[in-house]
Design an enzyme around this catalytic site. Structure first.
Site, PDB file in Angstrom:
ATOM      1  CG  ASP A  36      -1.962   0.954   0.870  1.00  0.00           C
ATOM      2  OD1 ASP A  36      -2.184   1.515  -0.016  1.00  0.00           O
ATOM      3  OD2 ASP A  36      -3.185   0.896   1.701  1.00  0.00           O
ATOM      4  CD1 TRP A  37       0.272   6.076  -3.050  1.00  0.00           C
ATOM      5  CD2 TRP A  37      -0.068   3.818  -3.344  1.00  0.00           C
ATOM      6  NE1 TRP A  37       0.357   5.653  -4.549  1.00  0.00           N
ATOM      7  CE2 TRP A  37       0.081   4.467  -4.641  1.00  0.00           C
ATOM      8  CE3 TRP A  37      -0.168   2.568  -3.457  1.00  0.00           C
ATOM      9  CZ2 TRP A  37      -0.041   3.616  -5.838  1.00  0.00           C
ATOM     10  CZ3 TRP A  37      -0.477   1.628  -4.627  1.00  0.00           C
ATOM     11  CH2 TRP A  37      -0.327   2.355  -5.603  1.00  0.00           C
TER      12      TRP A  37
END
Ligand code: BGC
Length: 775
Positions: free
Chosen positions: A277-278
């Site tokens: 995920d970011w």
């Protein structure tokens, strides 16, 4: 003049040939097909490899939504390496549609996408064919806007009703979550573009999502939290998986080899690539933006099989190069991960040089959005058949939400649409609305929204728009409306989104005092003159209903139904569409009844470092059933304008060697056409393992049945369906004994039962002993 032109042309040609030769000389291997991958990787420099494994980062002020290459508003890119014929790949969110910017600098053209109903609403349709259709429609927009991989669907479990991103997720039950996600993945990927199932795994809260350690038993992981992902991987083989932000039993999921390699690839057979995920694996955003020298544990992430680090930071790039050079990380690991990514790159429209139109079928997709919205709505209450309404019904429409209708939640799950049909507009075009009241609401809402205090803070991606207090209603205003109209409709709205959890407070899980008073006063006024009142719940997650539901005659749960909201709600209120949605998540009587209430969001209400899933497998209905706690509306519940009879339940184990076929006849016994959700639960023997009272093992939706029409629904039960996870043996075990199959219209409305016996214990599948909590 002509000569100068000629000379420049010749020079240009010579120069270009020189460049081409240079490139050819540098990269003999070109990415063409799977067989070429080894050659390409063998020829790449370490820096080139790392440039693919670490994303290009983000630019601008906003944390999310800006990308240098490709499609404005897309969430990120995978870097290309042109000299090998590897193009840059575009990744964009999800899950209620495609999230890209709707406008671009230098052009008047618009790039709107369709907002479909949120995932919880889609799940409430219990219609996997429809979920696939949504996927298909989103896939077309992804492809025609030049995006390669969608960062959705999301299928974390509704562990707790306050989770801010529940609207992006399907259900409290892993079977529905997995089947819905698989259908969406198949629909999207039929278009030749990719999906990313996320957030793997146990991203069940937003509070401290970047670092909180979720402590979960092996059994709860296997049966509840991993199960949906397992189904989605096995049924649909998505191109990619996004690891979650959180820690799981001590280590970041993005650095967890047991999870990302042993379970995902070795056990389940996943063939795509895994991305973080970011900024996944970083302790907090602060360490990235304020202490610029920090870095995630890139060595552990690469070794675990987290192939791609997104959105990528320069520190990660440097750390990876250093790790290989110092011998801390074997370059072969990078090669393995790179190959996982390149295999997917080969399938992308970018690689195939697809010429996208920037003109997806927005009209057709809007119709699909509207249809799914109506099928996902759940009729919670319909006293004395207050609904459907006649088309000439005169309505007094109350509540600010009629103007500020919510299509979907906020954050990366938002969609930039051309419009959202408000409930006021949808009802105004279909019924006779009291125009004075409508005008007063419109003026009130726009006036308050114009004030500084009710504006969304600038540059805040995560913060919600402040809620405007309910428009004050004078007694004589209410009575004048009641006199002029046949029925009152009250709209209650709630929103939430990424970056924050909801609260068990007034204005969030609970109604505000103003909302309570509005319901009470409007209902009293209508009831006094023998007229009725209906509430429309335009919400993204579960709220408290027990304190006010007795005051009204009808409740329609529309969820956040996408951009066609007002029209879809009018379809159901008018009876043009017969509601056929059922709850895929329980509405409790009180927040205190929620099994995880004492353990959410963890060991500190604001800054938890750890959250212990003490309830184990007893999530949602598994808990309410087992501990005999009455919910306000149970899992699987939903009313219709018609009625259905269940008959002829049969088990047939003869035709299969290792499966049982269950069939049941569903007949429409009412007066109007309708669809029925048919739910199959299993009660299993609990001699060795503690078991829930029942678990959902199958579901189906009938076609639109005309009055008196019957359809035979069938389910298949295999050995794995009977099994629970035995932690001592690290195996799926189906215990010997008597099994009860229950077919019902909800988890508490079982219509038919059948029994069968298993003579001996059956170890269905042995797995590695993994993911053990450390404390
Ligand atoms: C979200 C993901 C999303 C990503 C890219 C993250 O903040 O958790 O769901 O896909 O951003 O926008």
């Amino acid at each position: 003049m002509f000569n100068i032109f000629k000379i420049s042309l010749v020079l240009l040609l010579v120069f270009s040939i020189f460049i081409l030769n240079e490139e050819r000389a540098l990269a003999e291997a070109q990415l063409t097909d799977e067989e070429s991958i080894d050659r390409v990787v063998a020829e790449m420099s370490l820096e080139e490899k790392v440039s693919i494994l670490v994303g290009p980062g983000m630019s601008g002020e906003s944390l999310v939504g800006l990308t240098d290459a490709g499609v404005p508003g897309a969430a990120g890119n995978i870097n290309g390496v042109p000299r090998f014929g590897i193009p840059a790949i575009v990744l964009a969110d999800g899950p209620a549609g495609l999230r890209i910017n709707s406008t671009r600098e230098g052009t008047e053209e618009t790039f709107y996408a369709t907002a479909f109903p949120v995932a919880t609403a889609i799940a409430s349709s219990w219609n996997t064919d429809l979920a696939k259709e949504v996927g298909d429609a989103v896939g077309e927009e992804i492809k025609e806007y030049g995006v390669d991989i969608w960062l959705a669907p999301a299928l974390n479990i509704h562990r707790n009703p306050l989770t801010g991103r529940n609207f992006e997720y399907y259900s409290e039950d892993p079977l529905i979550s997995g089947k819905m996600a698989a259908a969406v993945v198949n629909g999207v990927e039929d278009n030749g573009v990719g999906t990313t199932i996320k957030h793997f795994v146990a991203n069940n809260q937003e509070t401290n999502r970047l670092s909180v350690d979720a402590i979960i038993s092996q059994r709860a992981l296997r049966e509840i939290y991993l199960r949906g992902f397992e189904i989605a991987v096995k049924d649909a083989q998505p191109w990619s998986v996004m690891s979650s932000y959180n820690r799981l039993n001590g280590s970041y999921t993005s650095a967890n080899q047991e999870l990302l390699t042993k379970i995902l690839r070795d056990e389940w057979g996943f063939k795509g690539f895994v991305m973080t995920d970011w900024f996944g694996g970083y302790e907090s955003l602060k360490v990235i933006f304020e202490e610029g020298n920090s870095v995630s544990d890139v060595v552990a992430q690469m070794q675990a099989g987290n192939d791609l680090l997104m959105p990528g930071t320069p520190n990660q790039t440097q750390a990876l190069i250093d790790a290989v050079k110092s011998g801390k990380l074997d370059e072969k690991i990078l090669d393995r991960n790179l190959k996982n990514i390149l295999k997917v790159v080969l399938q992308t429209p970018r690689f195939k040089e697809y010429r996208y139109s920037n003109k997806p079928k927005l009209k057709t997709n809007a119709e699909i959005s509207r249809q799914v919205a109506t099928e996902g709505m759940v009729l919670l209450k319909n006293k004395q058949k207050v609904l459907p309404l006649n088309s000439d019904a005169k309505i007094g429409l109350f509540g600010n939400g009629q103007i500020e209708t919510i299509k979907g939640g906020t954050g990366s799950g938002d969609v930039n649409t051309a419009y959202t049909i408000s409930i006021a507009k949808g009802l105004d075009e279909n019924f006779e609305l009291d125009q004075d009241l409508l005008a007063r609401y419109a003026t009130y809402v726009s006036t308050l929204r114009g004030l500084k205090e009710y504006q969304k803070p600038p540059h805040s991606f995560f913060e919600q728009k402040p809620q405007i207090p309910e428009k004050p209603l004078r007694d004589n205003e209410i009575s004048a409306v009641v006199e002029k109209t046949d029925i009152g409709v009250i709209v209650i709205v709630r929103n939430s989104g990424e970056g924050g959890d909801r609260k068990n407070e007034k204005g969030d899980f609970l109604l505000t005092d103003e909302e309570q008073k509005m319901i009470e006063r409007v209902s009293n006024a209508y009831h006094k003159v023998g007229k009725q009142v209906v509430v429309v719940l335009n919400i993204g997650g579960v709220i408290e209903v027990a304190s006010w539901r007795d005051k009204v005659d009808g409740i329609l749960l529309s969820w956040q139904p996408g951009q066609e909201a007002g029209y879809a709600i009018a379809d159901v209120l008018s009876g043009r569409a017969n509601p056929s949605g059922k709850l895929a998540t329980t509405f409790p009587m009180d927040y205190g009844d929620v099994p995880s209430a004492a353990n959410f969001p963890g060991d500190d209400p604001v800054d938890p470092s750890k959250v212990v899933y003490e309830e184990g497998i007893y999530v949602g209905y598994r808990y309410y059933d087992k501990f005999d706690i009455k919910p306000a509306y149970e899992f699987g519940y939903g009313l219709s304008y018609t009625s259905f009879e269940y008959s002829n339940l049969k088990l047939n184990s003869n035709i299969f060697k290792d499966k049982i076929r269950v069939t049941v006849d569903i007949t429409n016994t009412g007066k109007v056409a309708g669809k029925e959700v048919v739910e199959l639960y299993l009660n299993a023997p609990d001699n060795k393992l503690d078991k829930p009272i029942q678990e959902l093992k199958g579901f189906a939706k009938t076609k639109l049945l005309q009055p008196t029409e019957t359809q035979t629904i069938s389910f298949e039960i295999d050995a794995r369906t009977l099994a629970s996870f035995d932690e001592n043996k690290s195996a799926w075990l189906a215990e010997a004994g008597k099994y009860e199959l229950r077919v019902g219209a909800s988890s508490r409305d079982i219509r038919k039962r059948a029994f069968f016996k298993l003579k001996k214990d059956l170890i269905v599948e042995e797995v590695n002993d993994l993911l053990e909590p450390t404390n």
